[in-house]
Motif scaffolding. Sequence first.
Motif, PDB file in Angstrom:
ATOM      1  N   ARG A  36      32.103 -33.977  26.545  1.00 12.95           N
ATOM      2  CA  ARG A  36      31.878 -32.548  26.305  1.00 12.95           C
ATOM      3  C   ARG A  36      32.894 -31.978  25.316  1.00 12.95           C
ATOM      4  NH1 ARG A  36      30.384 -31.491  32.588  1.00 12.95           N
ATOM      5  NH2 ARG A  36      28.143 -31.732  32.324  1.00 12.95           N
ATOM      6  N   PHE A  37      34.136 -32.438  25.425  1.00 12.54           N
ATOM      7  CA  PHE A  37      35.173 -31.877  24.556  1.00 12.54           C
ATOM      8  C   PHE A  37      35.374 -32.676  23.279  1.00 12.54           C
ATOM      9  CE2 PHE A  37      36.072 -29.394  28.224  1.00 12.54           C
ATOM     10  CZ  PHE A  37      36.667 -28.246  27.735  1.00 12.54           C
ATOM     11  N   GLY A  38      34.939 -33.912  23.279  1.00  8.42           N
ATOM     12  CA  GLY A  38      35.285 -34.757  22.139  1.00  8.42           C
ATOM     13  C   GLY A  38      34.125 -35.215  21.295  1.00  8.42           C
ATOM     14  N   SER A  39      32.903 -34.867  21.676  1.00  6.88           N
ATOM     15  CA  SER A  39      31.763 -35.287  20.860  1.00  6.88           C
ATOM     16  C   SER A  39      30.953 -34.052  20.495  1.00  6.88           C
ATOM     17  CB  SER A  39      30.873 -36.267  21.633  1.00  6.88           C
ATOM     18  OG  SER A  39      30.131 -35.584  22.627  1.00  6.88           O
ATOM     19  N   GLY A  40      30.188 -34.174  19.454  1.00 10.26           N
ATOM     20  CA  GLY A  40      29.338 -33.049  19.062  1.00 10.26           C
ATOM     21  C   GLY A  40      27.970 -33.140  19.717  1.00 10.26           C
ATOM     22  N   ALA A  41      27.848 -33.993  20.727  1.00 15.51           N
ATOM     23  CA  ALA A  41      26.539 -34.229  21.360  1.00 15.51           C
ATOM     24  C   ALA A  41      26.081 -32.994  22.137  1.00 15.51           C
ATOM     25  CB  ALA A  41      26.625 -35.419  22.290  1.00 15.51           C
ATOM     26  N   ILE A  53      24.554 -35.669  26.438  1.00 18.59           N
ATOM     27  CA  ILE A  53      25.704 -36.028  27.278  1.00 18.59           C
ATOM     28  C   ILE A  53      25.230 -36.398  28.681  1.00 18.59           C
ATOM     29  CG2 ILE A  53      27.803 -35.108  28.366  1.00 18.59           C
ATOM     30  CD1 ILE A  53      28.218 -33.479  25.770  1.00 18.59           C
ATOM     31  N   VAL A  99      31.801 -25.469  28.925  1.00 19.04           N
ATOM     32  CA  VAL A  99      32.684 -25.752  30.064  1.00 19.04           C
ATOM     33  C   VAL A  99      33.756 -24.668  30.173  1.00 19.04           C
ATOM     34  CG1 VAL A  99      34.394 -27.373  31.004  1.00 19.04           C
ATOM     35  CG2 VAL A  99      32.325 -28.250  29.915  1.00 19.04           C
ATOM     36  N   GLY A 158      45.475 -37.958  27.291  1.00 19.30           N
ATOM     37  CA  GLY A 158      45.132 -39.353  27.016  1.00 19.30           C
ATOM     38  C   GLY A 158      43.687 -39.518  26.578  1.00 19.30           C
ATOM     39  N   MET A 159      42.816 -38.598  27.031  1.00 19.49           N
ATOM     40  CA  MET A 159      41.403 -38.667  26.638  1.00 19.49           C
ATOM     41  C   MET A 159      41.145 -37.936  25.327  1.00 19.49           C
ATOM     42  SD  MET A 159      39.210 -37.949  30.066  1.00 19.49           S
ATOM     43  CE  MET A 159      40.217 -36.678  30.771  1.00 19.49           C
ATOM     44  N   GLY A 160      42.193 -37.333  24.780  1.00 19.69           N
ATOM     45  CA  GLY A 160      42.013 -36.587  23.534  1.00 19.69           C
ATOM     46  C   GLY A 160      41.543 -35.159  23.757  1.00 19.69           C
ATOM     47  N   ILE A 161      41.747 -34.643  24.977  1.00 10.28           N
ATOM     48  CA  ILE A 161      41.368 -33.255  25.265  1.00 10.28           C
ATOM     49  C   ILE A 161      42.638 -32.409  25.267  1.00 10.28           C
ATOM     50  CG2 ILE A 161      40.389 -31.687  26.995  1.00 10.28           C
ATOM     51  CD1 ILE A 161      38.680 -34.050  27.964  1.00 10.28           C
ATOM     52  N   LEU A 165      33.460 -35.179  30.962  1.00 13.54           N
ATOM     53  CA  LEU A 165      34.461 -34.304  30.334  1.00 13.54           C
ATOM     54  C   LEU A 165      34.872 -34.728  28.919  1.00 13.54           C
ATOM     55  CD1 LEU A 165      35.876 -31.686  31.169  1.00 13.54           C
ATOM     56  CD2 LEU A 165      37.832 -33.075  31.849  1.00 13.54           C
ATOM     57  N   PRO A 166      35.265 -35.993  28.705  1.00 12.92           N
ATOM     58  CA  PRO A 166      35.654 -36.354  27.327  1.00 12.92           C
ATOM     59  C   PRO A 166      34.507 -36.206  26.335  1.00 12.92           C
ATOM     60  CG  PRO A 166      35.601 -38.300  28.740  1.00 12.92           C
ATOM     61  CD  PRO A 166      35.448 -37.116  29.624  1.00 12.92           C
ATOM     62  N   ALA A 171      29.517 -28.095  23.678  1.00  6.36           N
ATOM     63  CA  ALA A 171      29.541 -28.468  25.101  1.00  6.36           C
ATOM     64  C   ALA A 171      30.883 -28.102  25.728  1.00  6.36           C
ATOM     65  CB  ALA A 171      29.273 -29.962  25.249  1.00  6.36           C
ATOM     66  N   GLY A 172      31.969 -28.258  24.966  1.00  6.38           N
ATOM     67  CA  GLY A 172      33.295 -27.890  25.451  1.00  6.38           C
ATOM     68  C   GLY A 172      33.391 -26.394  25.682  1.00  6.38           C
ATOM     69  N   LEU A 190      36.680 -25.717  19.628  1.00 11.60           N
ATOM     70  CA  LEU A 190      35.899 -26.296  20.732  1.00 11.60           C
ATOM     71  C   LEU A 190      34.515 -26.734  20.262  1.00 11.60           C
ATOM     72  CD1 LEU A 190      36.635 -23.872  23.693  1.00 11.60           C
ATOM     73  CD2 LEU A 190      36.983 -26.322  23.710  1.00 11.60           C
ATOM     74  N   THR A 191      34.036 -27.833  20.818  1.00 10.17           N
ATOM     75  CA  THR A 191      32.651 -28.235  20.572  1.00 10.17           C
ATOM     76  C   THR A 191      31.734 -27.322  21.393  1.00 10.17           C
ATOM     77  OG1 THR A 191      32.684 -29.753  22.430  1.00 10.17           O
ATOM     78  CG2 THR A 191      33.334 -30.659  20.306  1.00 10.17           C
ATOM     79  N   ARG A 198      40.709 -40.543  21.131  1.00 14.98           N
ATOM     80  CA  ARG A 198      39.313 -40.787  21.529  1.00 14.98           C
ATOM     81  C   ARG A 198      38.851 -42.165  21.101  1.00 14.98           C
ATOM     82  NH1 ARG A 198      38.129 -35.169  19.122  1.00 14.98           N
ATOM     83  NH2 ARG A 198      39.261 -33.911  20.623  1.00 14.98           N
ATOM     84  N   PRO A 237      24.290 -30.990  25.348  1.00 12.84           N
ATOM     85  CA  PRO A 237      24.402 -31.202  26.794  1.00 12.84           C
ATOM     86  C   PRO A 237      23.386 -32.220  27.314  1.00 12.84           C
ATOM     87  CG  PRO A 237      24.561 -28.870  26.299  1.00 12.84           C
ATOM     88  CD  PRO A 237      24.246 -29.561  25.010  1.00 12.84           C
TER      89      PRO A 237
END
Lengths: 230, 230
Positions: B109-114, B119, A14, A109-112, B106-107, A10-11, A7-8, B83, B116
């Motif tokens: 948060r889970f798909g980037s290393g950014a 984001i 969540v 589909g969003m890659g999650i 959501l994408p 931010a992920g 998990l990132t 992604r 909060p």
Amino acid sequence: MRAATQLTAAGRAVAVRIGINQVRFTAVNAVGLVTLLSGIMSFLVISQATRELGRIGATDLIGTLIVVAIVRELGPLMTALVVAGRSGTAIAAELATNQVLGEVRALEGMGIDPKQYLVLPRFAGSLISMFTLLVVFDLVAVLAGYGAASLNGMAGGRYFDIVRASLTYKDVWLTVFKAFAFGFIVGVVPSYFGLTVRRAPTEIPIAASRAVVSAIVGIFLCSALFVALG
Amino acid sequence: MTTPHAPRPLVFEHVPLGRDASQSFTLEIPAHHTVAVLGDEDSGLGALGSYALGLDRPPAGRALTFDTDVAALPERERLAFRRRVGYLPAGEGLLQNLSLRDNIALPLRFGSGASPKEIDGRVNVMLAAVRLAGAGQLRPAQANEEERRRAALARAIAFDPSLLVLEQPFDGLTVRVASELLELARGGESAEGARRTIFITGQEIPPVLLRRVERVYRLTRAGALEPETV
């Protein structure tokens, strides 16, 4: 476990938030029910036992009864049944609804990874909740047993001495291990049944029902296994 | 000196569609083009987006996205690959327990290393771009169809992908809103055409939008693609 490590930041935040909500629903909201069940059961068992064992002068066995029967065996079992009945149904129905509404597919589909977003927080929440509720159950059981023993003429100090003498480290670790094993079952089985639903809303109650029945069967089998191995 | 071969955004090779399909079709979506494939609901058209994202495998032939068979990738790589593609599924696929704002985030948060904060800033920009600044806190059930579609598009372009797959993106929208969303999806103009490559599937497309769509095909019941005059 692998899903958790990938998990990132931010992920993870969540997932933690969802896990806290899960603990709130599964543990905090169930404290009243667990307290009631534990208190009544322990009070009835110890009341009867104090009377009957008192007749043959074997009241020392109350300690074994509290520790082995209630704390070690019935406590984890009843707590797991409460958690499976309340939260197992909710988890299965919620994930099945996510599936039917196309939300799981959208996540993919969003890659999650749906396991990261949907399953992992509920799984962790179930483990924490099961452990916490079991501590509540056992504490209330011991205190209710004290009340029952006192009402039936046993001195409070003696009751706690008997219970303490009967309690071993093995009982504590076995109880903790059971809490996590049952929490695992309640976290995984309903998630599996919820996510195996396809597209029809009519499948949601079926999934919830199957999830709870399977979780309960799993809990009983696991409990029997603990007795066989212990 | 040779220029490196740029990967083709999306190619379907010998893919059959629908229960009654007796033919398969081959279709390439050129870079910077907007291509629409239209057909009846029972034509199997809805599966094309899933094939493009590797959510499903075609029964025969293959779908290549950026020259990659996404469905054949290992799970982790498959999720990461998606992604790179924006996806607006039929029915939007917004998570009902999240606000529109959280759905868009959501994408990221889970798909980037950014962080909060980064984001949040990005989501504010997205909300303003799709004109949802005042509706970000609404849950999907509280929002109207137009707001939900705007949020779903914002989520699809969260990573600023070069390829967008849109399923029934204009159903139930006014021509004005549909035009606006198509322009947002195209992401501006470049020397080659639209900045993004867009693949649209649906039953119909408003005629006024056709001037912004380079190629339109209609899927026949037999599973063949027939070009429509734009």
